[in-house]
Write a protein that holds these residues in place. Structure first.
Motif, PDB file in Angstrom:
ATOM      1  N   UNK A  62      42.786  47.048  42.868  1.00 14.50           N
ATOM      2  CA  UNK A  62      41.565  47.512  42.966  1.00 14.50           C
ATOM      3  C   UNK A  62      41.131  46.660  41.554  1.00 14.50           C
ATOM      4  N   UNK A  63      39.831  46.441  41.911  1.00 11.56           N
ATOM      5  CA  UNK A  63      38.647  45.928  41.303  1.00 11.56           C
ATOM      6  C   UNK A  63      37.669  45.623  41.689  1.00 11.56           C
ATOM      7  N   UNK A  64      36.606  45.638  40.347  1.00 13.90           N
ATOM      8  CA  UNK A  64      35.408  45.888  40.376  1.00 13.90           C
ATOM      9  C   UNK A  64      34.403  44.286  41.198  1.00 13.90           C
ATOM     10  N   UNK A  65      33.434  45.090  41.802  1.00 17.75           N
ATOM     11  CA  UNK A  65      32.572  43.883  42.538  1.00 17.75           C
ATOM     12  C   UNK A  65      31.712  43.268  41.087  1.00 17.75           C
ATOM     13  N   UNK A  66      31.701  41.876  41.498  1.00 15.81           N
ATOM     14  CA  UNK A  66      31.575  40.970  40.104  1.00 15.81           C
ATOM     15  C   UNK A  66      29.943  40.912  41.226  1.00 15.81           C
ATOM     16  N   UNK A  67      28.882  41.165  39.377  1.00 17.12           N
ATOM     17  CA  UNK A  67      27.323  41.092  39.793  1.00 17.12           C
ATOM     18  C   UNK A  67      26.537  39.861  40.019  1.00 17.12           C
ATOM     19  N   UNK A  68      25.848  39.309  41.150  1.00 22.68           N
ATOM     20  CA  UNK A  68      25.618  37.878  40.623  1.00 22.68           C
ATOM     21  C   UNK A  68      24.263  37.873  38.999  1.00 22.68           C
TER      22      UNK A  68
END
Length: 289
Positions: A62-68
């Motif tokens: 479970x990891x958050x998404x990386x915003x561009x």
């Protein structure tokens, strides 16, 4: 293995296991692939990064998404810390042993020192298809070696991947003397061909990295003399003792000794840094300024 470094300000991606090889009884070499690897891997030695490992009993990471537009990764790191601790992946630092940018692969060595930590547990059970998160590597944390005619490379088994990459990158004409502490003869791995003399220090025979370097006199033998620079990594207290010895007793300038405490006896990367850890981190940062 690698030193502790900030999670923010580095690229975040996922990697998948394609192969696991037990290269010694206590070391597993894991090959990873990942879509981002061709873009983040660099052609330099001692590339350090963090792997995000699932908590015990959890098969899904479970990891958050990386915003561009999250250029420094701060929002990602805040979201990571917001994950409940029981679900939040462990993060552990490693040095990439080798990589192939064209194929998008890298290999990482896991030291298997029993069921005492998340990295050792995961490495002992790793299988093709397993997915981990990766933070880094980043050239922000690259530390080029000093130019030297004779260089000392010293560390325990956690430093062997970095030592191997440094030997591969030594300029022609630089001679290297390697002191490597391992549990026993079965943990002695093949190091790259280079103008290097390797001296193994075995704990099962009563050997100690610090004592071996201290007792080496003028580093004579085939190596033939004093060193101009040194690179030291491994257990933090041993690294500190060796650096003091090299500066105070061998007469090397502080700036000529690159050092990293990869792990701390009786403490993990999840434990708060001690006052000595903070003092040494500040000194290391000052040395790179």
């Amino acid at each position: 293995m690698g030193q502790s470094m900030p999670v923010s300000a580095m690229p975040v991606s996922s990697v998948r296991v394609t192969e696991v090889e037990r290269i010694t009884p206590r070391t597993a070499r894991v090959t990873f692939t990942g879509d981002a690897l061709p873009d983040v891997l660099e052609d330099r030695p001692d590339q350090q990064m963090k792997l995000c490992l699932p908590r015990e009993g959890r098969s899904v990471l479970k990891l958050p998404e990386m915003d561009a537009d999250d250029a420094h990764g701060m929002r990602w790191y805040e979201a990571y810390l917001a994950i409940p601790e029981a679900e939040r992946p462990w993060t552990r630092s490693f040095t990439i042993r080798s990589h192939d940018r064209a194929r998008g692969t890298m290999t990482v060595d896991f030291v298997l020192h029993g069921d005492t930590g998340p990295a050792a547990r995961w490495g002992a059970r790793a299988r093709p298809g397993d997915v981990l998160g990766m933070v880094g590597p980043s050239s922000l944390y690259a530390r080029p070696l000093r130019s030297a005619e004779r260089m000392l490379l010293a560390g325990d088994e956690t430093a062997l991947p970095a030592i191997a990459t440094l030997l591969e990158a030594l300029p022609h004409g630089t001679r290297a003397l390697v002191y490597a502490e391992v549990a026993d003869a079965g943990e002695e791995v093949a190091l790259p061909d280079a103008e290097a003399e390797v001296r193994w220090v075995r704990r099962d025979a009563g050997g100690s990295l610090v004592e071996a370097v201290r007792d080496a006199g003028a580093f004579g033998g085939a190596f033939g003399g004093a060193v101009d620079a040194a690179w030291v990594a491994g257990e933090a207290s041993a690294v500190r003792a060796l650096r003091r010895h090299l500066v105070q007793e061998r007469g090397l300038p502080k700036a000529a000794v690159e050092f990293s405490g990869y792990w701390r006896r009786s403490l993990s990367q999840d434990d708060a840094p001690t006052s000595e850890d903070l003092a040494w981190a500040a000194e290391r940062a000052a040395g790179s300024a």
